[in-house]
Design an enzyme around this catalytic site. Structure first.
Site, PDB file in Angstrom:
ATOM      1  N   ASP A 170      -3.180  -1.759  -9.280  1.00  0.00           N
ATOM      2  CA  ASP A 170      -2.889  -0.561  -8.488  1.00  0.00           C
ATOM      3  C   ASP A 170      -2.386   0.576  -9.361  1.00  0.00           C
ATOM      4  O   ASP A 170      -1.508   0.364 -10.213  1.00  0.00           O
ATOM      5  CB  ASP A 170      -1.767  -0.871  -7.475  1.00  0.00           C
ATOM      6  N   LYS A 224      -7.097   0.371  -8.499  1.00  0.00           N
ATOM      7  CA  LYS A 224      -7.164   0.674  -7.058  1.00  0.00           C
ATOM      8  C   LYS A 224      -6.292   1.892  -6.770  1.00  0.00           C
ATOM      9  O   LYS A 224      -5.191   2.015  -7.313  1.00  0.00           O
ATOM     10  CB  LYS A 224      -6.698  -0.519  -6.218  1.00  0.00           C
ATOM     11  N   GLU A 282      -5.037   4.666  -3.455  1.00  0.00           N
ATOM     12  CA  GLU A 282      -4.950   4.842  -1.998  1.00  0.00           C
ATOM     13  C   GLU A 282      -5.390   6.252  -1.603  1.00  0.00           C
ATOM     14  O   GLU A 282      -4.909   7.234  -2.175  1.00  0.00           O
ATOM     15  CB  GLU A 282      -3.512   4.611  -1.527  1.00  0.00           C
ATOM     16  N   GLU A 323      -6.583  -1.577   5.355  1.00  0.00           N
ATOM     17  CA  GLU A 323      -5.317  -2.222   5.744  1.00  0.00           C
ATOM     18  C   GLU A 323      -4.909  -1.840   7.161  1.00  0.00           C
ATOM     19  O   GLU A 323      -4.851  -0.661   7.527  1.00  0.00           O
ATOM     20  CB  GLU A 323      -4.212  -1.817   4.747  1.00  0.00           C
ATOM     21  N   ASP A 355       0.942  -2.794  -6.106  1.00  0.00           N
ATOM     22  CA  ASP A 355       2.244  -2.125  -6.222  1.00  0.00           C
ATOM     23  C   ASP A 355       3.227  -2.702  -5.208  1.00  0.00           C
ATOM     24  O   ASP A 355       4.392  -2.303  -5.158  1.00  0.00           O
ATOM     25  CB  ASP A 355       2.120  -0.597  -6.114  1.00  0.00           C
ATOM     26  N   SER A 356       2.774  -3.698  -4.415  1.00  0.00           N
ATOM     27  CA  SER A 356       3.692  -4.473  -3.576  1.00  0.00           C
ATOM     28  C   SER A 356       4.694  -5.222  -4.462  1.00  0.00           C
ATOM     29  O   SER A 356       5.685  -5.761  -3.956  1.00  0.00           O
ATOM     30  CB  SER A 356       2.925  -5.460  -2.690  1.00  0.00           C
TER      31      SER A 356
HETATM   32  O1  KIV Z   1      -0.032  -3.645  -3.233  1.00  0.00           O
HETATM   33  C1  KIV Z   1      -0.625  -4.483  -2.534  1.00  0.00           C
HETATM   34  O2  KIV Z   1      -0.268  -5.662  -2.482  1.00  0.00           O
HETATM   35  C2  KIV Z   1      -1.785  -4.040  -1.757  1.00  0.00           C
HETATM   36  C3  KIV Z   1      -2.368  -5.008  -0.782  1.00  0.00           C
HETATM   37  C4  KIV Z   1      -1.503  -5.115   0.404  1.00  0.00           C
HETATM   38  C5  KIV Z   1      -3.760  -4.671  -0.428  1.00  0.00           C
HETATM   39  O3  KIV Z   1      -2.222  -2.951  -1.911  1.00  0.00           O
END
Ligand code: KIV
Length: 272
Positions: A91, A121, A123, A190, A52-53
């Site tokens: 994510d 994934k 969090e 992280e 989600d980055s």
């Molecule tokens: O969204 C992302 O890029 C991440 C990484 C920083 C692990 O969750």
């Protein structure tokens, strides 16, 4: 020599577990589109995270919070189309799984059905355990994410290293043990102290992937745009830049602009 489809062994969650058992490090990077996913898959990356980055590096947002499930599905589908070898993890975005476990499962099912990804994934630890369990019960592999969890940035108030105090470190270890116990196949840690990563890596059988979490992790992940030097305004200590594509792209574009304006491009050989 270029590998043919038959030479390519797909990376699975079991392969990753075996890599940890045999002390082989796991290399993971983010990707958000077909073209770059193809390049990094062909360069033997083990895991591709459709992170989600994307909210930051593609959408230009200050945090990861604004990206939607539909947008994550668009990125995930584009990446999956390109990938033959790597395990693809997508994510679950902010707001798509924290409400209740039914909603979490519905979001994860949409990702799996509409992108063709291998895993999702999420969090968090204890707070989201019901959601993780429900997703796992549907046969969807889950990667956890603890430590600095960017979707909680408004709670943290800062991007500094997490779990430096005993209470937060103890909670992180407990959460990691819990995520492994309920069936997560891997966990991202992280921005936490390297010593704490070492402890988690020793205690858990599943692979631990670090970002700013030191060298003891079973694997490493970086945001592609950061390690390629496309982004320039993000320079934490843990980031190693492998290229300076910001300069390369800027220089190429300046030369192109110049060529167009000086009537150099296109020349006679470049037209019909
Ligand atoms: O969204 C992302 O890029 C991440 C990484 C920083 C692990 O969750």
């Amino acid at each position: 020599m270029k590998k043919t489809k038959q030479d390519i062994t797909k990376v699975t969650t079991q392969v990753l577990r075996g890599m940890k058992e045999h002390g082989k490090k796991i290399a993971m990077l983010t990707a958000y589109d077909y073209t770059t996913a193809k390049i990094i898959d062909q360069a033997n990356i083990d895991v591709i995270l459709v992170g989600d980055s994307a909210a930051n590096v593609i959408g230009g947002h200050r945090t990861t919070l604004p990206i939607t499930l539909d947008q994550m599905i668009y990125h995930g589908r584009s990446v999956v189309k390109a990938v033959e070898r790597a395990l693809v993890v997508v994510d679950l975005p902010f707001g798509s799984y924290q409400g209740n476990s039914r909603e979490a499962l519905a979001s994860a099912i949409r990702i799996m059905k509409e992108t063709g990804a291998d895993a999702v994934k999420l969090e968090g630890g204890k707070e989201i355990v019901e959601s993780v369990e429900r997703i796992l019960s549907a046969g969807i592999p889950v990667m956890g994410h603890l430590g600095l969890t960017p979707q909680s940035i408004n709670k943290f108030g800062t991007y500094v290293v997490r779990a430096t105090e005993k209470a937060e470190a103890d909670k992180l270890v407990k959460d990691a043990v819990l995520l492994e116990k309920i069936g997560c196949f891997s966990i991202v840690l992280e921005k936490i102290p390297a010593k704490l990563t070492k402890k988690v890596v020793k205690e858990l059988a599943i692979p631990i992937i670090g970002i700013g979490a030191g060298c003891a992790a079973d694997g490493q992940v970086l945001v592609l745009h950061d390690m390629l030097g496309i982004t320039q305004d993000f320079s934490p200590r843990f980031l190693r830049r492998y290229a300076n594509l910001n300069d390369v792209i800027g220089d190429a574009v300046r030369r192109y602009v110049d060529d167009v304006k000086t009537h150099d491009f296109p020349n006679v050989k470049e037209q019909y």
